[in-house]
Design a protein around this motif. Structure first.
Motif, short mmCIF file in Angstrom:
data_model
loop_
_atom_site.label_atom_id
_atom_site.label_comp_id
_atom_site.label_asym_id
_atom_site.label_seq_id
_atom_site.Cartn_x
_atom_site.Cartn_y
_atom_site.Cartn_z
N ALA A 49 0.85 -1.18 0.00
CA ALA A 49 0.00 0.00 0.00
C ALA A 49 0.90 1.24 0.00
CB ALA A 49 -0.95 -0.02 1.20
N HIS A 50 0.39 2.37 0.53
CA HIS A 50 1.07 3.66 0.39
C HIS A 50 2.13 3.83 1.47
CE1 HIS A 50 1.01 7.60 -1.53
NE2 HIS A 50 1.09 8.18 -0.35
N ALA A 51 3.28 3.20 1.26
CA ALA A 51 4.39 3.27 2.22
C ALA A 51 5.65 2.75 1.55
CB ALA A 51 4.09 2.46 3.48
N PHE A 52 6.82 3.11 2.13
CA PHE A 52 8.07 2.57 1.62
C PHE A 52 8.10 1.05 1.82
CE2 PHE A 52 10.25 6.88 2.24
CZ PHE A 52 10.45 7.07 0.88
N PRO A 53 8.70 0.30 0.89
CA PRO A 53 8.60 -1.16 0.90
C PRO A 53 9.28 -1.87 2.05
CG PRO A 53 9.10 -0.37 -1.32
CD PRO A 53 9.25 0.81 -0.38
N HIS A 54 10.10 -1.18 2.84
CA HIS A 54 10.71 -1.89 3.97
C HIS A 54 9.80 -1.88 5.20
CE1 HIS A 54 11.84 2.31 4.22
NE2 HIS A 54 12.36 2.19 5.43
N VAL A 55 8.72 -1.08 5.16
CA VAL A 55 7.79 -1.03 6.30
C VAL A 55 6.34 -1.21 5.86
CG1 VAL A 55 9.29 0.38 7.76
CG2 VAL A 55 7.74 1.51 6.13
N ALA A 56 6.08 -1.43 4.57
CA ALA A 56 4.73 -1.41 4.03
C ALA A 56 3.99 -2.72 4.31
CB ALA A 56 4.76 -1.16 2.52
N THR A 57 2.66 -2.61 4.37
CA THR A 57 1.78 -3.75 4.28
C THR A 57 0.80 -3.47 3.15
OG1 THR A 57 0.35 -2.75 5.97
CG2 THR A 57 1.91 -4.42 6.73
N PRO A 58 0.28 -4.51 2.51
CA PRO A 58 0.58 -5.92 2.73
C PRO A 58 2.03 -6.26 2.33
CG PRO A 58 -1.41 -5.64 1.39
CD PRO A 58 -0.73 -4.32 1.45
N GLY A 59 2.58 -7.30 2.96
CA GLY A 59 3.88 -7.79 2.60
C GLY A 59 3.77 -8.78 1.45
N PRO A 60 4.90 -9.37 1.10
CA PRO A 60 6.16 -9.33 1.82
C PRO A 60 6.93 -8.03 1.58
CG PRO A 60 6.35 -10.73 -0.11
CD PRO A 60 4.91 -10.35 -0.01
N ARG A 61 7.59 -7.58 2.67
CA ARG A 61 8.47 -6.42 2.58
C ARG A 61 9.82 -6.85 2.04
NH1 ARG A 61 6.96 -4.50 8.77
NH2 ARG A 61 4.80 -3.86 8.32
N ILE A 62 10.63 -5.85 1.69
CA ILE A 62 11.97 -6.12 1.16
C ILE A 62 12.99 -5.22 1.85
CG2 ILE A 62 11.02 -6.76 -1.10
CD1 ILE A 62 12.09 -4.00 -2.12
N ASP A 63 14.25 -5.47 1.56
CA ASP A 63 15.32 -4.58 2.05
C ASP A 63 15.40 -3.39 1.11
OD1 ASP A 63 17.51 -3.37 3.14
OD2 ASP A 63 18.96 -4.84 2.39
#
Length: 664
Positions: free
Chosen positions: A260-274
């Motif tokens: 969703a509307h967030a940087f991918p290291h803290v976003a949901t839904p996951g999976p997140r990435i480095d």
């Protein structure tokens, strides 16, 4: 790591901008990465800054976070989003950074949402020291793909986000930073609020010069610096990444996850990435000249979502990473399906006439236009919305079908009203009947020939129109059926017109971006495990809460109400000793048979306190409509302690067919 809480950047006109700076421990000159936005580095955005900028500094970059003119502790006034003044100031900031004794002279920009927008906009100005950018959850087209309009249809996000900006634009600076002049600065900001942001944007109902300014799609060739464009399939800004890859000529890469509307290291839904690691690799290549192989990797990496039971919130989304070496991809071609009564056919159907007049509540399963992922804001089971739509179903698939790109639907139809809207949804229907939305699109039929003007429909006349649905990456499993659902309402995502239009559909063709996995043979890069610096030290006073919490119906009257909460919460920021409050909600109400009853109301409160210093702001926006057009009633009140120090009210009206550019 060295941290400087407040560094002043003095512009050529004497305006001072407040910045935070994180520097690596090493004394050598290093490249710098700038994030430039209005969201208050001292408080409101401090938590977001904490999980990004120290990580960049740890990787050997000077991380610089600047409050724009008129925001936070910076001087001046902020009159609107994405203005030439904003960009001119930013080019000065970049030159200032490049000249600092700790900077190598190479500067990058990074940003999400507002700062993702202006990263693209400033790149188009070609400041000499800017060498690469990262833009996340942003757009290249401010009219087509921002939260104001979709397909020319007014979004209720124009109200909700406009209410947030309405509240935070005139907030005061921190007295600990600017001293006694904080009150004069605050009152000047309050007085400068000449028009609520939702009203300003409603004055521009078509894609006029206002929206073209800052839309970098107007001049792609001006962006020559390398661009890493990042998005999420759950976010509102899904279309920009494929468009940027297709239209930019310089070095570029795209990354689209399930987020969703967030940087991918803290976003949901996951999976997140480095994500920090990926960004560091990007900047290492372009700002440090390190040949780390990133540019040999595929142009586009995307999370291919897989079907699963629809729900309002996901922790993770089923799927897997896929990649395309180039975009547009030779692995993707149009798969055509023809509309026939109740079904999708491989061959053109005989002539038909299907009448559509959706209940005004059709769309209640839509989810938010721009989900943030930490509340119930995703599209739910579509069967209720399907019931208010004309549905066209395919046969159960004999093998999986991969989609990557923008579906399109061409329709022949007529209307009984001069203005009407069309909502088109593509759904994957499981054997148990559950319906998962894959993509959707809206069209204001008065803008059927282009979004530059509105032309009334002639009742009873047939028109050919095309609706482009949002970009998607989705694998429809064998045994599932495709469904195209067409409705004349999409509430509350779209602000409803005050009448129920009756449409007659006479034919249509669906073009699906089918991906041939045997042609697309490259592998997605390893994206690592999520990592971020420690979260902001704070004490939570009111927990954050966000999303569509309640859908209430009166079965006797047909009245329906959607209750939405927008609480960032309240907390004590330990580093600054400040208590910050950011509370809000919206209520959307309508009668299924009478959309003229619709009311969209947004309330917001922002508060700041430390010791005996206490200020707060309250705003209200109410949107209604009648046969004459839209009406927006707004109020802004500010308090110092318990004393009201400012109040202003507005009552604005907007015609459905206003005068337009080029009209005599």
């Amino acid at each position: 790591m060295q941290h400087q809480e407040t560094v002043w950047i003095t512009l050529a006109d004497g305006c001072r901008l407040a910045a935070r700076v994180w520097l690596p421990e090493a004394a050598d000159k290093v490249p710098a990465v700038l994030e430039y936005l209005p969201y208050r580095r001292r408080d409101r955005h401090r938590g977001d800054d904490a999980i990004l900028h120290p990580g960049l500094a740890a990787a050997g970059y000077a991380a610089v976070r600047v409050d724009m003119r008129g925001a936070g502790d910076s001087d001046g006034l902020l009159h609107d989003e994405y203005t030439p003044q904003e960009w001119a100031d930013c080019t000065e900031v970049i030159a200032w950074i490049a000249a600092q004794p700790w900077c190598s002279g190479a500067v990058g920009m990074i940003g999400i949402s507002w700062s993702g927008f202006n990263s693209l906009q400033v790149a188009a100005l070609q400041p000499p020291a800017l060498k690469a950018i990262v833009t996340a959850c942003s757009t290249d087209d401010r009219y087509a793909d921002d939260m104001h309009y979709m397909g020319g249809v007014l979004l209720n996000d124009n109200l909700q986000y406009g209410s947030t900006l309405f509240t935070w634009t005139p907030t005061p600076p921190d007295p600990l930073i600017v001293g006694e002049r904080w009150r004069a600065m605050w009152l000047e900001r309050l007085q400068a609020m000449a028009l609520p942001p939702p009203a300003r944007w409603m004055r521009h109902a078509t894609r006029d010069a206002y929206w073209r300014s800052g839309s970098v799609c107007e001049a792609y060739p001006r962006i020559q610096v390398p661009v890493l464009a990042v998005g999420g399939w759950a976010d509102g800004y899904t279309n920009a990444v494929p468009r940027l890859l297709a239209n930019l000529s310089g070095p570029r890469k795209g990354l689209i996850g399930p987020w969703a509307h967030a940087f991918p290291h803290v976003a949901t839904p996951g999976p997140r990435i480095d994500f920090i690691g990926y960004v560091v690799r990007w900047f290492d290549h372009w700002l440090k000249g390190i040949d780390n192989g990133i540019m040999a990797e595929p142009m586009l990496s995307a999370w291919l979502q897989e079907a699963e039971p629809p729900k309002a919130r996901y922790e993770t989304r089923r799927g897997r990473w896929i990649a395309e070496q180039q975009w547009p991809s030779p692995a993707i071609s149009d798969s055509l399906w023809h509309l026939a009564p109740g079904r999708l056919a491989e061959q053109p159907a005989a002539a038909f006439a299907l009448v559509l007049c959706s209940p005004a509540t059709t769309g209640s399963a839509s989810g938010e236009w721009c989900p943030y992922g930490w509340g119930p804001d995703m599209p739910t089971d579509q069967r209720e919305d399907d019931a208010g739509s004309l549905c066209f179903d395919g046969e159960p698939l004999g093998e999986p079908l991969q989609l990557l790109g923008n579906p399109r639907l061409r329709l022949t139809l007529c209307s009984d009203t001069a203005m009407a809207m069309l909502a088109v949804r593509l759904c994957a229907v499981a054997a148990d009947g559950s319906s998962q939305r894959v993509s959707y699109g809206l069209l204001n039929l008065a803008q059927r020939d282009g979004h530059h003007r509105q032309v009334p429909l002639l009742p009873g006349m047939d028109y050919q129109v095309e609706v482009q649905l949002k970009a998607c990456a989705f694998e429809v499993p064998a045994g599932y059926r495709l469904r195209v659902a067409v409705s004349s309402a999409y509430w509350p995502l779209a602000a409803p017109l005050p009448w129920r239009a009756t449409l007659t559909l006479r034919g249509g063709v669906l073009a699906l971006p089918r991906r041939d996995a045997t042609v697309a043979s490259c592998q997605a890069p390893a994206l690592g495990q999520p990592w971020s610096p420690p979260a902001l030290p704070s004490t939570v006073l009111v927990p954050p809460q966000r999303g569509r919490l309640q859908l209430l119906r009166d079965l006797a009257s047909g009245d329906t109400r959607m209750n939405v909460v927008r609480n960032l919460g309240a907390l004590l920021i330990e580093e600054t000793g400040l208590e910050l409050g950011a509370l809000g909600n919206e209520t959307y109400s309508i009668n299924a048979d009478d959309p003229a009853t619709a009311r969209s109301e947004a309330l917001r409160t922002a508060s700041f306190s430390r010791g005996d210093w206490s200020v707060r702001l309250h705003t209200r926006n109410l949107l209604t409509a009648s046969a004459d057009g839209w009406r927006l009633e707004s109020s802004l009140e500010a308090f110092e302690g318990e004393q009201s120090v400012f109040r202003r009210d507005w009552d604005e009206h907007f015609a459905f067919f206003p005068a337009q550019e080029g009209d005599a």
